[in-house]
Scaffold this motif. Structure first.
Motif, PDB file in Angstrom:
ATOM      1  N   ASP A  17      13.019  -0.711  -9.920  1.00  0.00           N
ATOM      2  CA  ASP A  17      11.515   0.124  -9.543  1.00  0.00           C
ATOM      3  C   ASP A  17      10.580  -0.998  -9.369  1.00  0.00           C
ATOM      4  N   HIS A  77       5.148   3.370  -4.219  1.00  0.00           N
ATOM      5  CA  HIS A  77       4.229   3.937  -5.489  1.00  0.00           C
ATOM      6  C   HIS A  77       2.822   3.753  -4.974  1.00  0.00           C
ATOM      7  N   GLU A 117       2.784   4.778 -12.941  1.00  0.00           N
ATOM      8  CA  GLU A 117       3.739   4.164 -11.916  1.00  0.00           C
ATOM      9  C   GLU A 117       3.140   2.733 -11.620  1.00  0.00           C
TER      10      GLU A 117
END
Length: 445
Positions: free
Chosen positions: A295, A304, A327
């Motif tokens: 991520d 993101h 995020e």
């Protein structure tokens, strides 16, 4: 990563605007108050009793051509008027061309002097009521001179360093007026520049290239970026030409690498260009899970950020704040990520973010950056790929990079003189792919 749009740096150069009354042989001439005319007021008794004056600035070099003119108001007793270019250290009691690092076209004999006491046959003499011009063609590295609006001739410019427009008067009552561009020139400079550019274009067009090379470049570009529908139309058009166009593998186009996951890459590009980031994430998790399993990878970071930007775009600010906390916060303090995160968050501070300093994030070009990154990452998963750098750019883009490098190198070899090379100008001028290929070959020679 994801930095702001780069602005083209069009550096302005100082240009000559008047005569330099400080650095001149003032004992033999009088410069008018507007510093645009000069008159020889003495009686010359010796060869070195020359009235010489330079412009206040050297000729600018970051252009195709520099040019100025003089108008001979009075040829005086002997008509020993000269126009040319000299270095900053030039002896100001000598005619231009009589000393090293200088060049001058002389009115009394029509000779051209280039650093020696002996002149060479060049053009006609000039006298009262004549307009004479001197210029530097940086593309051909030549001095050129004109008379009454017509080109007299050109010679190779073998002098390095800054050069000052220079005029000289050498007998009683000689008087000239100088035009540094404050008035219309007698010589059609724009037409001259157009002809010079045409010469360069003709040199390019003389190079013969097989049609399938250009065809292959365009085709590989469409394959590389996943433009599947356009690719199919392009192939269909190629088959209907007379004769049909086919791409030979020996031309260096790797068909297998470029068509890898073509349909998937097309779908993902369309989703990202439409702002459907959640759907793009879902497709990636399904088709290429390893790309988004970390991520904190660059790809996840860009996706993101783009999701946050899309929320701001549609005015869902509260949702954008929540998404940012969930995020984007994790990327604060990470090298390479923080600047874009700050720009994204800054969108919330403006009532009209598209008009702000971070408005570039709301442009379609930012979506393309994200789409290109995802496209490159998918290409890099091809088990048969040999060159990971090739995943970043298509063959066409590498050709354009080569063109840029060659043009910059050629300009550097000319002492950074001539027009600065800007790739977007070449592309916006209507250059076709074959012309770009030829331009690269010309630049290499």
């Amino acid at each position: 990563m994801g930095g702001k749009r780069e602005e083209e740096d069009f550096e302005e150069e100082e240009v000559p605007t008047e005569l330099n009354t400080i650095n001149s042989s003032g004992g033999f001439l009088v410069v008018s108050p507007d510093k645009l005319s000069v008159k020889y007021t003495s009686v010359n008794l010796h060869g070195h009793d020359v009235g010489v004056v330079q412009a206040n600035k050297p000729a600018p070099v970051k252009r195709l051509v520099y040019y100025f003119e003089i108008y001979v108001k009075d040829a005086g007793a002997k008509g020993q008027i000269a126009i040319g270019f000299t270095s900053e250290s030039f002896k100001m009691r000598r005619q231009p061309g009589w000393e090293a690092n200088s060049c001058g076209y002389h009115g009394d004999d029509g000779l051209l002097y280039r650093g020696q006491g002996k002149g060479e046959a060049f053009g006609p003499t000039f006298t009262t009521n004549d307009t004479v011009g001197g210029g530097i063609n940086y593309a051909s590295q030549e001095f050129f001179f004109t008379k009454n609006g017509s080109l007299v001739g050109a010679v190779y410019k073998d002098i390095k360093g800054p050069l000052f427009p220079t005029i000289a008067v050498h007998s009683q009552n000689e008087e000239v007026l100088v035009n540094f561009g404050q008035k219309k020139f007698a010589f059609d400079l724009k037409e001259y520049e157009a002809q010079e550019r045409m010469k360069q274009q003709m040199t390019i067009e003389k190079i013969s290239l097989p049609p399938n090379v250009s065809y292959g470049l365009v085709r590989s570009y469409l394959q590389h970026y996943g433009y599947e529908d356009t690719l199919n139309s392009f192939d269909l058009a190629g088959k209907t030409t007379v004769p049909p166009v086919f791409v030979a593998q020996e031309n260096g186009f790797n068909e297998q690498d470029n068509v890898y996951a073509l349909n998937q890459r097309k779908t993902l590009r369309q989703l990202i260009r439409n702002g459907e980031i959640d759907a793009a994430f879902d497709k990636l998790r399904n088709w290429h899970p390893w790309i988004v399993q970390d991520d904190k990878s660059s790809t996840c970071f860009l996706l993101h950020c783009q999701k946050f930007i899309e929320l701001v775009r549609v005015g869902a600010l509260e949702e954008a704040v929540k998404y940012g906390r969930m995020e984007l916060a994790k990327y604060f303090g990470l090298a390479g990520f923080e600047e874009l995160v700050q720009d994204c968050v800054a969108l919330l501070a403006y009532e009209k973010p598209q008009e702000s300093s971070v408005g570039y994030l709301l442009e379609d070009s930012q979506r393309e950056i994200v789409a290109d990154t995802v496209n490159a990452m998918i290409l890099s998963t091809n088990p048969n790929v040999k060159d990971l750098h090739g995943c970043l750019h298509s063959c066409l883009e590498r050709l354009l990079r080569q063109l840029t490098a060659c043009c910059l190198e050629r300009r550097s070899m000319n002492g950074d003189q001539g027009e600065a090379f800007h790739l977007h100008r070449v592309l916006n001028s209507g250059f076709q792919i074959r012309e770009v290929e030829r331009e690269v070959l010309v630049s290499i020679k």
